[in-house]
Design a protein around this motif. Structure first.
Motif, PDB file in Angstrom:
ATOM      1  N   GLN A   1       7.852  10.176 -43.372  1.00 12.34           N
ATOM      2  CA  GLN A   1       7.924   9.869 -44.804  1.00 12.34           C
ATOM      3  C   GLN A   1       6.798   8.918 -45.212  1.00 12.34           C
ATOM      4  OE1 GLN A   1      12.095   8.503 -44.731  1.00 12.34           O
ATOM      5  NE2 GLN A   1      12.525  10.053 -46.285  1.00 12.34           N
ATOM      6  N   VAL A   2       6.555   7.906 -44.386  1.00  8.31           N
ATOM      7  CA  VAL A   2       5.498   6.939 -44.679  1.00  8.31           C
ATOM      8  C   VAL A   2       4.134   7.622 -44.728  1.00  8.31           C
ATOM      9  CG1 VAL A   2       4.256   4.938 -43.741  1.00  8.31           C
ATOM     10  CG2 VAL A   2       6.751   4.921 -43.839  1.00  8.31           C
ATOM     11  N   GLU A   3       3.892   8.550 -43.812  1.00  7.76           N
ATOM     12  CA  GLU A   3       2.617   9.274 -43.810  1.00  7.76           C
ATOM     13  C   GLU A   3       2.403  10.029 -45.116  1.00  7.76           C
ATOM     14  OE1 GLU A   3       1.990  11.772 -40.421  1.00  7.76           O
ATOM     15  OE2 GLU A   3       2.594  10.212 -39.002  1.00  7.76           O
ATOM     16  N   GLU A   4       3.455  10.649 -45.633  1.00  6.25           N
ATOM     17  CA  GLU A   4       3.317  11.396 -46.889  1.00  6.25           C
ATOM     18  C   GLU A   4       3.069  10.469 -48.063  1.00  6.25           C
ATOM     19  OE1 GLU A   4       3.062  14.644 -47.415  1.00  6.25           O
ATOM     20  OE2 GLU A   4       3.122  14.918 -45.250  1.00  6.25           O
ATOM     21  N   LEU A   5       3.724   9.315 -48.090  1.00  9.65           N
ATOM     22  CA  LEU A   5       3.458   8.342 -49.152  1.00  9.65           C
ATOM     23  C   LEU A   5       2.025   7.841 -49.067  1.00  9.65           C
ATOM     24  CD1 LEU A   5       4.258   6.467 -51.479  1.00  9.65           C
ATOM     25  CD2 LEU A   5       5.200   4.871 -49.779  1.00  9.65           C
ATOM     26  N   ALA A   6       1.555   7.600 -47.844  1.00  4.17           N
ATOM     27  CA  ALA A   6       0.185   7.107 -47.658  1.00  4.17           C
ATOM     28  C   ALA A   6      -0.832   8.087 -48.243  1.00  4.17           C
ATOM     29  CB  ALA A   6      -0.086   6.860 -46.183  1.00  4.17           C
ATOM     30  N   LYS A   7      -0.578   9.366 -48.105  1.00  4.42           N
ATOM     31  CA  LYS A   7      -1.506  10.369 -48.645  1.00  4.42           C
ATOM     32  C   LYS A   7      -1.645  10.261 -50.162  1.00  4.42           C
ATOM     33  CE  LYS A   7      -0.589  13.720 -44.940  1.00  4.42           C
ATOM     34  NZ  LYS A   7       0.100  14.988 -44.586  1.00  4.42           N
ATOM     35  N   LEU A   8      -0.577   9.840 -50.825  1.00  4.06           N
ATOM     36  CA  LEU A   8      -0.631   9.719 -52.288  1.00  4.06           C
ATOM     37  C   LEU A   8      -1.544   8.588 -52.739  1.00  4.06           C
ATOM     38  CD1 LEU A   8       3.064  10.396 -53.379  1.00  4.06           C
ATOM     39  CD2 LEU A   8       1.178  11.998 -53.065  1.00  4.06           C
ATOM     40  N   HIS A   9      -1.933   7.700 -51.825  1.00  2.62           N
ATOM     41  CA  HIS A   9      -2.924   6.666 -52.139  1.00  2.62           C
ATOM     42  C   HIS A   9      -4.316   7.284 -52.282  1.00  2.62           C
ATOM     43  CE1 HIS A   9      -0.748   2.727 -51.192  1.00  2.62           C
ATOM     44  NE2 HIS A   9       0.157   3.652 -50.981  1.00  2.62           N
ATOM     45  N   TYR A  10      -4.458   8.505 -51.804  1.00  4.59           N
ATOM     46  CA  TYR A  10      -5.753   9.194 -51.830  1.00  4.59           C
ATOM     47  C   TYR A  10      -5.563  10.575 -52.472  1.00  4.59           C
ATOM     48  CZ  TYR A  10      -6.954   5.500 -48.550  1.00  4.59           C
ATOM     49  OH  TYR A  10      -7.148   4.267 -47.965  1.00  4.59           O
ATOM     50  N   PRO A  11      -5.469  10.616 -53.797  1.00  3.18           N
ATOM     51  CA  PRO A  11      -5.105  11.868 -54.490  1.00  3.18           C
ATOM     52  C   PRO A  11      -6.084  13.015 -54.283  1.00  3.18           C
ATOM     53  CG  PRO A  11      -5.817  10.176 -56.051  1.00  3.18           C
ATOM     54  CD  PRO A  11      -5.649   9.496 -54.736  1.00  3.18           C
ATOM     55  N   ASP A  12      -7.326  12.719 -53.891  1.00  3.60           N
ATOM     56  CA  ASP A  12      -8.314  13.784 -53.690  1.00  3.60           C
ATOM     57  C   ASP A  12      -8.420  14.220 -52.233  1.00  3.60           C
ATOM     58  OD1 ASP A  12      -9.004  13.742 -56.417  1.00  3.60           O
ATOM     59  OD2 ASP A  12     -10.400  12.067 -56.094  1.00  3.60           O
ATOM     60  N   GLY A  13      -7.516  13.740 -51.406  1.00  2.00           N
ATOM     61  CA  GLY A  13      -7.565  14.079 -49.987  1.00  2.00           C
ATOM     62  C   GLY A  13      -7.317  15.557 -49.725  1.00  2.00           C
ATOM     63  N   ILE A  14      -7.950  16.064 -48.680  1.00  2.00           N
ATOM     64  CA  ILE A  14      -7.831  17.475 -48.293  1.00  2.00           C
ATOM     65  C   ILE A  14      -7.126  17.551 -46.939  1.00  2.00           C
ATOM     66  CG2 ILE A  14      -9.096  19.591 -47.761  1.00  2.00           C
ATOM     67  CD1 ILE A  14     -11.403  18.418 -49.489  1.00  2.00           C
ATOM     68  N   LEU A  15      -6.077  18.361 -46.881  1.00  3.17           N
ATOM     69  CA  LEU A  15      -5.271  18.462 -45.669  1.00  3.17           C
ATOM     70  C   LEU A  15      -5.769  19.581 -44.766  1.00  3.17           C
ATOM     71  CD1 LEU A  15      -2.703  17.756 -43.991  1.00  3.17           C
ATOM     72  CD2 LEU A  15      -1.468  19.422 -45.412  1.00  3.17           C
ATOM     73  N   ILE A  16      -5.984  19.249 -43.487  1.00 10.18           N
ATOM     74  CA  ILE A  16      -6.218  20.264 -42.462  1.00 10.18           C
ATOM     75  C   ILE A  16      -4.837  20.724 -41.996  1.00 10.18           C
ATOM     76  CG2 ILE A  16      -7.302  20.818 -40.254  1.00 10.18           C
ATOM     77  CD1 ILE A  16      -9.336  19.959 -42.323  1.00 10.18           C
ATOM     78  N   GLU A  17      -4.424  21.861 -42.464  1.00 10.03           N
ATOM     79  CA  GLU A  17      -3.043  22.282 -42.269  1.00 10.03           C
ATOM     80  C   GLU A  17      -2.796  22.838 -40.872  1.00 10.03           C
ATOM     81  OE1 GLU A  17      -0.892  24.210 -45.438  1.00 10.03           O
ATOM     82  OE2 GLU A  17      -2.678  24.098 -46.722  1.00 10.03           O
ATOM     83  N   ASP A  18      -1.534  22.682 -40.452  1.00 10.95           N
ATOM     84  CA  ASP A  18      -1.065  23.346 -39.236  1.00 10.95           C
ATOM     85  C   ASP A  18      -0.537  24.705 -39.638  1.00 10.95           C
ATOM     86  OD1 ASP A  18      -1.556  21.778 -37.012  1.00 10.95           O
ATOM     87  OD2 ASP A  18       0.149  20.476 -37.413  1.00 10.95           O
ATOM     88  N   LYS A  19      -1.332  25.727 -39.460  1.00  7.91           N
ATOM     89  CA  LYS A  19      -0.905  27.077 -39.846  1.00  7.91           C
ATOM     90  C   LYS A  19      -0.003  27.647 -38.765  1.00  7.91           C
ATOM     91  CE  LYS A  19      -5.177  27.983 -42.411  1.00  7.91           C
ATOM     92  NZ  LYS A  19      -5.868  26.725 -42.091  1.00  7.91           N
ATOM     93  N   LYS A  20       0.957  28.436 -39.209  1.00 10.73           N
ATOM     94  CA  LYS A  20       1.850  29.109 -38.261  1.00 10.73           C
ATOM     95  C   LYS A  20       1.039  30.080 -37.398  1.00 10.73           C
ATOM     96  CE  LYS A  20       6.222  27.925 -38.780  1.00 10.73           C
ATOM     97  NZ  LYS A  20       7.072  27.546 -37.655  1.00 10.73           N
ATOM     98  N   SER A  21       1.151  29.954 -36.110  1.00  9.60           N
ATOM     99  CA  SER A  21       0.408  30.851 -35.232  1.00  9.60           C
ATOM    100  C   SER A  21       1.247  31.177 -34.004  1.00  9.60           C
ATOM    101  CB  SER A  21      -0.914  30.218 -34.796  1.00  9.60           C
ATOM    102  OG  SER A  21      -0.676  29.019 -34.087  1.00  9.60           O
ATOM    103  N   VAL A  22       0.957  32.312 -33.427  1.00 13.72           N
ATOM    104  CA  VAL A  22       1.654  32.736 -32.218  1.00 13.72           C
ATOM    105  C   VAL A  22       0.763  32.403 -31.028  1.00 13.72           C
ATOM    106  CG1 VAL A  22       2.640  34.690 -30.967  1.00 13.72           C
ATOM    107  CG2 VAL A  22       2.798  34.598 -33.464  1.00 13.72           C
TER     108      VAL A  22
END
Length: 666
Positions: free
Chosen positions: A46-67
């Protein structure tokens, strides 16, 4: 690729041999499935997600579903593309150097300058952090060492991957000097589980209007500490330079090789790779280490050892290791003796005396409880009927549930109250619970507790100082409140509690007129049951009493209706003491699962599997705060919480009955 990640690096710093056992399904791991640790981890997400809101222009390197295997390459390539920008903020940026791999919580790039921001749910006071990370004597504070070495490891990998970058390390932490203006901040970051049972967060908010007032996080530059780690000034494993440790750990992990690090009894004592009653034929990394390093055979593990000794100071383990001693039969009594003995709270066994009792009972295989009958009787004779047994459930979280709260400010939402009368009758007299979303329960909790305990003038019991400290924290909240009856409620709290004992406490000192008796302290002073193996938790004491008390067995193997015990939450045919295959069934593990009778044709928001300890209760409260949870689902959680809390106070009654039994036993 067998990659040394930051979590594996931290694990190796605890003990390099753990690298061989981690993430292997055939080995037991006691940290997996631990409700309290899972609750802490959820708060971290939860804290990590709140921290991201401090940087509204941040770009997430997503964990895509993969086999199949984890796709390191894709994440690294995506990160490298973004790093070509002059200025960019990246969430979960990926870096690899050789077989070192990291994901950075928040990376802020400005030209060739990189701000490495590691987000943690651990708390600090931003107004007074001069000696937060490094103590007044210049050494790194032990509680912060794993986090700071984590940051140092990430900085190392980034600098090896991109030598042209200048990296400045930061921690972003829960700041206890801050309050939030957002009502229900915690609930805006919903904890979820995917099909693989992996924890995630579903944010219900996309931006902060005013981070300084809405967020409870603060960022702190830790460059000076990281410099000390890199130079070798600060070490966890004393024999290794920082870079050497990384290279050695990486090589061992890549080769899937047992590191063969010398045993460290302090680390071994806390090893999670141990098998227990629920291990289901899993292997024990702990046993393998001792077999390899001390040539122990299976019979050696059956012998009582110093790890079991209650309240054993870490310096004793260091001494035992120097002498090559661990089995209790090989340890002389004098080796357990402390340099100075602290005065016990009650006039009973000192810590040293209790340790000797435990050692003697264990080595002699004597399972008869040790009781100081005379002193215990004198203590019991001081208690006034009717006896009142109370237990609280509360929740703490890095992200507050209510506006105006600080991180980890306690929310106390439940109590149970049993009364034991002079004639031996037992009454589940009162209970209170409020898990309704958005309703701050603390003040009404105290009002209801006051109503319950004002029914008589009998002695009030807690088990551990938890109830005392919880009420004192609510007292502080009341002092800052505008509640019309706050003076009356504060006076009530002071009648029960003693002031905080912390050396940092500079507040009011008072003497309670009806001070609570800590039943756990009574146990520690006058009673030792070998079946507890040194634990004083009520969840260890109760099964031990079931093993040894004929009175308790004769009574509680009957339905509660037959022994004249009422219950708000259990049916009259409930039997508390059951024996299966010759073994006592732990009553806490016999509690029904919260959604045992739920109609699975209907969806539910929560996924909690059981509520039978404090960590699970804390998690349950957080789940119940979801505003879109239907009332019927919340009622299922409420029912499970009420049962758990009722068992806690009934367990205290059973402990009292057993102690009373022991003082008259021939």
């Amino acid at each position: 690729m067998r990659a040394l990640t930051k979590s594996r690096f931290k694990l190796a710093l605890e003990c390099p041999n753990k690298l061989y056992y981690t993430k292997k399904d055939e080995y037991a791991n006691n940290k997996q499935g631990n409700p309290f640790l899972e609750a802490l981890a959820s708060g971290g997400f939860q804290v990590e997600e709140l921290a991201k809101l401090h940087y509204p222009d941040g770009i997430l390197i997503e964990d895509k579903k993969s086999v199949g295997a984890y796709d390191y390459k894709e994440k690294i390539e995506e990160t490298n593309m973004l790093l070509k920008r002059e200025n960019v903020v990246i969430f979960e940026a990926a870096f690899q150097f050789e077989n070192l791999f990291i994901r950075v919580d928040i990376l802020e790039k400005k030209g060739n300058h990189i701000n490495l921001i590691e987000v943690k749910s651990k708390s600090f006071y931003s107004s007074d952090c001069d000696y937060e990370f490094v103590g007044i004597r210049g050494g790194i504070e032990k509680s912060w060492a794993p986090y700071l070495f984590d940051v140092a490891f990430q900085k190392y990998v980034i600098e090896k991957s991109f030598p042209e970058f200048t990296v400045i390390p930061f921690l972003m932490l829960a700041d206890k000097d801050k309050t939030t203006t957002i009502e229900g901040l915690n609930q805006l970051f919903r904890v979820t589980k995917d099909t693989d049972n992996r924890t995630g967060i579903e944010p219900k908010i996309s931006k902060l209007e005013n981070p300084d007032k809405e967020s409870v996080l603060s960022k702190v530059d830790v460059s000076y500490v990281i410099n000390g780690i890199e130079s070798g000034k600060h070490r966890i494993l004393k024999e290794y330079e920082f870079e050497d440790s990384i290279q050695l750990f990486a090589k061992a992990y890549k080769e899937d090789r047992f590191f063969d690090y010398d045993l460290n009894f302090q680390a071994c004592n806390k090893c999670e790779f141990k098998t227990g009653n629920d291990s289901q034929n899993l292997l024990s990394g702990f046993k393998e280490c001792f077999s390899k390093k001390m040539d122990w055979k299976e019979d050696d593990f059956e012998e009582p050892n110093a790890f079991e000794i209650w309240k054993l100071h870490y310096t004793k383990l260091i001494k035992f290791q120097e002498l090559g001693l661990l089995k209790l039969e090989d340890i002389d009594d004098e080796l357990l003796k402390p340099k100075r003995e602290s005065k016990p709270i009650l006039d009973g066994m000192t810590s040293f005396e209790r340790q000797l009792v435990q050692k003697e009972k264990a080595t002699e295989k004597d399972f008869e409880p040790k009781v100081l009958k005379g002193k215990l009787k004198a203590e019991i004779d001081c208690w006034n009927f009717p006896l009142n047994f109370i237990d609280f459930e509360a929740s703490v979280s890095p992200l507050p549930f209510y506006a105006g709260q600080k991180p980890y400010e306690k929310v106390v939402f439940q109590f149970s109250h049993h009364i034991y009368n002079e004639d031996g009758s037992i009454v589940h007299a009162n209970e209170y619970i409020n898990i309704n979303a958005g309703e701050f329960p603390n003040y009404q909790f105290v009002r209801e507790l006051k109503l319950a305990l004002d029914q008589n003038n009998g002695t009030v019991f807690q088990f551990s100082p938890y109830e005392n400290s919880t009420l004192n924290q609510v007292k502080v909240q009341l002092e800052k409140s505008n509640e019309p009856d706050r003076a009356e409620l504060i006076a009530f709290i002071k009648s029960l509690t003693t002031p905080p004992k912390s050396t940092d406490y500079k507040g009011e000192i008072w003497k309670p007129s009806r001070g609570m008796v800590d039943l756990c302290e009574v146990i520690k002073a006058y009673y030792y049951n070998p079946y507890t193996r040194g634990s004083n938790s009520i969840k260890a004491i109760l099964p031990a009493i079931f093993e040894t008390s004929q009175f308790i067995r004769n009574k509680y193997t009957n339905p509660i209706s037959d022994i004249n015990i009422n219950s708000y939450n259990f049916s009259p045919d409930k039997i508390w003491l059951k024996i299966e295959n010759g073994k006592v069934v732990d009553p806490y593990k016999s509690l029904d699962k919260p959604f045992k009778d739920w109609d699975e044709n209907f969806e539910r928001v929560s996924d909690i599997e059981e509520i039978n300890d404090g960590g699970a209760a804390m998690t349950a409260y957080g789940l119940a705060q979801y505003t879109d949870m239907k009332d019927d689902e919340r009622d299922f959680i409420k029912s499970a919480l009420l049962k758990y809390c009722e068992l806690d106070t009934l367990a205290m009654v059973m402990v009292y009955e057993h102690l009373k039994e022991m003082i008259v036993k021939k």
